[in-house]
Design an enzyme around this catalytic site. Structure first.
Site, mmCIF file in Angstrom:
data_model
loop_
_atom_site.group_PDB
_atom_site.id
_atom_site.type_symbol
_atom_site.label_atom_id
_atom_site.label_comp_id
_atom_site.label_asym_id
_atom_site.label_seq_id
_atom_site.Cartn_x
_atom_site.Cartn_y
_atom_site.Cartn_z
ATOM 1 N N THR A 107 0.926 -1.016 0.332
ATOM 2 C CA THR A 107 -0.109 0.390 -0.176
ATOM 3 C C THR A 107 0.136 0.989 0.025
ATOM 4 O O THR A 107 0.349 2.143 -0.720
ATOM 5 C CB THR A 107 -0.575 -0.220 1.111
ATOM 6 N N ASP A 201 16.515 0.824 -1.641
ATOM 7 C CA ASP A 201 16.473 0.462 -0.587
ATOM 8 C C ASP A 201 17.596 1.134 0.850
ATOM 9 O O ASP A 201 18.537 0.360 1.154
ATOM 10 C CB ASP A 201 16.200 -0.498 0.226
ATOM 11 N N ASP A 204 17.898 -1.112 3.566
ATOM 12 C CA ASP A 204 18.681 -2.472 3.486
ATOM 13 C C ASP A 204 20.315 -2.505 2.641
ATOM 14 O O ASP A 204 21.000 -2.968 3.374
ATOM 15 C CB ASP A 204 17.863 -3.289 2.005
HETATM 16 O O1 LIG Z 1 8.144 8.699 1.477
HETATM 17 P P1 LIG Z 1 8.065 7.200 1.472
HETATM 18 O O2 LIG Z 1 7.091 6.951 0.360
HETATM 19 O O3 LIG Z 1 7.017 7.314 2.564
HETATM 20 O O4 LIG Z 1 8.729 6.676 1.764
HETATM 21 C C1 LIG Z 1 10.100 6.689 2.630
HETATM 22 C C2 LIG Z 1 9.996 6.165 3.567
HETATM 23 O O5 LIG Z 1 10.740 4.945 3.065
HETATM 24 C C3 LIG Z 1 11.831 4.257 3.759
HETATM 25 O O6 LIG Z 1 11.671 3.548 5.041
HETATM 26 P P2 LIG Z 1 11.367 2.064 4.812
HETATM 27 O O7 LIG Z 1 9.900 1.712 5.406
HETATM 28 O O8 LIG Z 1 12.018 1.569 4.027
HETATM 29 O O9 LIG Z 1 11.751 1.405 6.094
HETATM 30 P P3 LIG Z 1 12.953 1.337 6.994
HETATM 31 O O10 LIG Z 1 14.265 2.771 6.616
HETATM 32 O O11 LIG Z 1 13.351 0.523 8.066
HETATM 33 O O12 LIG Z 1 14.331 0.541 5.364
HETATM 34 C C4 LIG Z 1 12.354 5.772 3.864
HETATM 35 O O13 LIG Z 1 13.873 5.511 4.643
HETATM 36 C C5 LIG Z 1 11.928 6.586 3.962
HETATM 37 O O14 LIG Z 1 11.505 6.519 5.678
HETATM 38 O O1 LIG Z 2 13.387 4.543 -3.373
HETATM 39 C C1 LIG Z 2 13.362 3.968 -2.187
HETATM 40 C C2 LIG Z 2 11.829 4.664 -1.606
HETATM 41 C C3 LIG Z 2 11.726 4.377 -0.681
HETATM 42 N N1 LIG Z 2 12.859 3.765 0.316
HETATM 43 C C4 LIG Z 2 14.057 3.471 0.299
HETATM 44 O O2 LIG Z 2 14.611 3.512 0.575
HETATM 45 N N2 LIG Z 2 14.274 3.956 -1.229
HETATM 46 MG MG LIG Z 3 13.604 0.268 3.790
#
Ligand SMILES: O=P(O)(O)OC[C@H]1O[C@H](OP(=O)(O)OP(=O)(O)O)[C@H](O)[C@@H]1O
Ligand SMILES: O=c1cc[nH]c(=O)[nH]1
Ligand SMILES: [Mg+2]
Length: 210
Positions: A107, A201, A204
């Protein structure tokens, strides 16, 4: 809301290495920290200061110091944690609070799974750290949270943004005292909500989970 896109050859150079899929996790981590140090210069441009009288070996003079209440730095876990040290190096007197947020892979909605912040943020200047601004959902939720707790103004520092996400944050924060400082604005978001060309990511790659 104000947006500042950093335009500096060193930032673009470091970003290029960061984007490269062959860059290993330890190098990725160092680069995120170095990029934060460069972005922090712009991100702290409006940090609040107050006058202070001092005496140099030659004469009395008036300078400035970071104003009270001291600023609050809020890295968004996980990926924002990689930016924390770069920011605390520049603002060592700041307090640090934490927000843990994860985006649902289907989502793309963010969920807050952890929160460790002062209860009352009245008059606090907040600096939110998250390398990626994709749909903008996570950043909007984080800023809403801080403003609802009384934060005076919020500056978000991001390494990469998608134009769609930046527009969403601008719409949501149109008349709020919010600044977004970003290293680069990329081309678009793909069907999985990833920034293109982006860097994959960030969480990751920082923590070696791929
Ligand atoms: O602008 P958005 O569409 O909300 O996406 C951005 C978010 O996604 C990633 O976090 P993620 O949910 O991957 O968590 P992580 O940092 O634990 O990998 C990133 O660090 C932001 O917090
Ligand atoms: O490209 C992207 C989008 C969301 N979160 C990430 O870490 N990378
Ligand atoms: Mg992430």
């Amino acid at each position: 809301m104000r947006v500042h896109v950093a335009d500096h050859p060193l930032i673009t150079h470091k970003l290029t290495v960061l984007r490269d899929q062959d860059t290993p996790s330890p190098v990725f981590r160092s680069l995120v920290s170095e990029l934060m140090t460069l972005l922090a210069y712009e991100g702290t441009r409006n940090v609040r200061v107050e006058p202070v009288d001092i005496v140099t070996p030659v004469a009395p003079t008036t300078g400035v110091r970071i104003a009270e209440p001291r600023p609050l730095i809020v890295p968004i876990l996980r990926a924002g944690l990689g930016m924390l040290e770069g920011m605390t190096t520049l603002l060592p007197s700041a307090e640090v609070g934490f927000l843990g947020m994860a985006r649902d892979e289907e989502t793309l909605e963010p969920t807050t799974y952890a929160e460790r912040l002062p209860d009352d943020l009245t008059d606090r200047q907040c600096f939110v750290l998250d390398p990626m601004l994709a749909t903008g959902g996570s950043l909007i939720a984080a800023i809403d949270y801080l403003l609802a707790r009384g934060a005076e103004d919020v500056t978000a520092v991001c390494i990469l943004a998608a134009p769609e996400g930046l527009r969403a944050v601008e719409e949501a924060m149109a008349d709020r005292d919010v600044t977004v400082v970003v290293g680069a604005v990329d081309d678009h978001l793909n069907e999985h909500g990833f920034i293109v060309p982006g860097l994959g990511d960030a969480g990751d790659r920082l923590y070696g989970t791929v």
